[in-house]
Design an enzyme around this catalytic site. Structure first.
Site, PDB file in Angstrom:
ATOM      1  N   SER A  39       5.108  13.542  10.331  1.00  0.00           N
ATOM      2  CA  SER A  39       4.028  12.582  10.470  1.00  0.00           C
ATOM      3  C   SER A  39       2.748  13.354  10.749  1.00  0.00           C
ATOM      4  CB  SER A  39       4.315  11.604  11.617  1.00  0.00           C
ATOM      5  OG  SER A  39       3.197  10.780  11.874  1.00  0.00           O
ATOM      6  N   ARG A  40       1.616  12.740  10.439  1.00  0.00           N
ATOM      7  CA  ARG A  40       0.352  13.373  10.805  1.00  0.00           C
ATOM      8  C   ARG A  40       0.166  13.383  12.314  1.00  0.00           C
ATOM      9  NH1 ARG A  40      -3.471   9.840   7.047  1.00  0.00           N
ATOM     10  NH2 ARG A  40      -2.016   8.308   7.895  1.00  0.00           N
ATOM     11  N   ARG A  87      -0.884  -3.537   7.417  1.00  0.00           N
ATOM     12  CA  ARG A  87      -0.930  -2.845   6.126  1.00  0.00           C
ATOM     13  C   ARG A  87      -0.847  -3.807   4.947  1.00  0.00           C
ATOM     14  NH1 ARG A  87       3.821  -2.283   3.441  1.00  0.00           N
ATOM     15  NH2 ARG A  87       5.708  -2.898   4.544  1.00  0.00           N
ATOM     16  N   LYS A 125       9.965   1.833  -2.610  1.00  0.00           N
ATOM     17  CA  LYS A 125       9.276   0.906  -3.504  1.00  0.00           C
ATOM     18  C   LYS A 125       8.104   0.281  -2.732  1.00  0.00           C
ATOM     19  CE  LYS A 125      10.688  -2.671  -1.207  1.00  0.00           C
ATOM     20  NZ  LYS A 125       9.619  -3.394  -0.475  1.00  0.00           N
ATOM     21  N   ASP A 177       4.788  -5.244  -2.206  1.00  0.00           N
ATOM     22  CA  ASP A 177       5.749  -5.188  -1.105  1.00  0.00           C
ATOM     23  C   ASP A 177       6.874  -6.196  -1.255  1.00  0.00           C
ATOM     24  OD1 ASP A 177       6.477  -5.457   2.113  1.00  0.00           O
ATOM     25  OD2 ASP A 177       5.637  -3.528   1.539  1.00  0.00           O
ATOM     26  N   HIS A 186       1.969   7.257  -1.535  1.00  0.00           N
ATOM     27  CA  HIS A 186       3.196   7.671  -2.216  1.00  0.00           C
ATOM     28  C   HIS A 186       2.955   8.795  -3.218  1.00  0.00           C
ATOM     29  CE1 HIS A 186       5.842   3.845  -1.461  1.00  0.00           C
ATOM     30  NE2 HIS A 186       5.484   4.469  -0.354  1.00  0.00           N
TER      31      HIS A 186
END
Length: 356
Positions: free
Chosen positions: A64-65, A193, A125, A206, A107
């Site tokens: 992760s960042r 999001r 996905k 989504d 992605h």
């Protein structure tokens, strides 16, 4: 050598069996790979938990960042490698394959980094924001000679193999109509999001990808696609109703929404009979074979309903160990075709993402 165990459930032998048993192999029998996770969010947690409970796969690294976020995820699931960058996951020698679970908008970048590092890749996905990005990943994977697959988990579930066999044998006759919907009520929140244009939010990528992908599996390539929709307050697609057809004239009637919890069911109607898949059709679900008169002829009940994400991981592991670069169950050409369809639907709805 012991034979792989099928992950299925026996039919009731008191009546004629019309639906086939799933051919799906047990995820626990798949070869064990070392997995690295890019993006320790909610779907990544479900994925790792499914692997821990139902497979012999090894999750060896998470990145992760935010180093603290990576460490918390690693501690939660007993993952030995916690990295404060995605690059460090790719440098971890224990990693055989990478699971990209970051937001849709990231992605292409994260998967491309993994491909260029020579890692096999499973991309959550929707595969990318658009078909152009999807084509970029497919080209890169083929040039590098690494495995690449969209994590459309529904395609690998036992009840979908029952559906697939029904279609192969023509049990329903000539397919005329497919229906599928996926709607969830999401509280309006500009920070979430799904409402964020910069994260490629909206219902379609989504939620709507499930009915679109299902219809594509049943009908094959679409000859026509028509969509109407309503935008959410942030400008992303909030709801879409989609009608598709194939060259044989069969129709698909599909819906997705962030505004309401819909039945999330699916059906396939043919000239001989129809299949009904209970909600949530995209997860392990009961499949029923119904006559023209509405009589229940047969049903398939899933052996278990939890941990369905393990089946896509098992498929990826089997392909990698066999030296295959893509899956027959979710081929890259199918992913690309669906991404082009989603692009067209968004054009109909007047929705685009920043930076496209």
């Amino acid at each position: 050598m012991p034979q792989p165990r099928p992950d299925n459930q026996a039919h009731n032998t008191a009546r004629p069996v019309l639906l086939p048993a799933p051919r799906t192999l047990s995820p626990r029998d798949a070869p064990s790979l070392g997995w690295g996770v890019m993006g320790p969010g909610g779907i990544a947690a479900s994925f790792v938990e499914a692997l821990r409970r139902h497979t012999e796969q090894r999750v060896v690294a998470v990145g992760s960042r935010d180093p603290q976020r990576a460490r918390a995820f690693a501690d939660r699931f007993g993952i030995p490698g916690a990295h404060g960058s995605y690059a460090d996951v790719l440098d971890d020698d224990r990693v055989d394959i990478v699971y990209v679970a970051s937001p849709h908008s990231a992605h292409v970048d994260h998967a491309l980094q993994a491909i260029e590092a020579g890692r096999h890749v499973l991309v959550e996905k929707a595969f990318t924001r658009n078909a152009r990005e999807a084509e970029q990943l497919v080209r890169a994977a083929r040039e590098q000679g690494v495995f690449l697959m969209e994590a459309m988990w529904t395609r690998f579930l036992p009840h979908i193999d029952v559906v697939r066999q029904v279609l192969e044998t023509g049990l329903l006759g000539e397919i005329r109509t497919v229906t599928a919907d996926h709607g969830q009520f999401m509280t309006p929140d500009a920070t979430h999001r799904l409402f964020a244009p910069e994260l490629a939010g909206g219902a379609l990528l989504d939620l709507g990808i499930y009915p679109v992908s299902f219809a594509s599996m049943v009908l094959g390539p679409f000859a026509s696609v028509t969509a109407v929709g309503t935008k959410a307050f942030t400008g992303v697609d909030g709801q879409a109703s989609i009608v598709v057809s194939n060259e044989a004239g069969a129709h698909g009637v599909l819906n997705t929404s962030l505004f309401a919890r819909t039945p999330t069911t699916a059906s396939i109607s043919g000239t001989h009979a129809r299949l009904e898949i209970e909600g949530d059709f995209y997860a392990p679900a009961t499949v029923r074979l119904i006559s023209h008169e509405g009589e229940l002829l047969d049903s398939h009940v899933p052996a278990r309903r939890e941990g369905g994400l393990c089946f896509e991981a098992a498929e990826a592991a089997r392909c990698v160990r066999a030296g295959r670069l893509e899956s027959d169950l979710m081929p890259l050409a199918e992913t690309l075709r669906i991404m082009h369809v989603l692009d067209g639907i968004r054009r109909d709805l007047g929705v685009s993402y920043p930076g496209e």
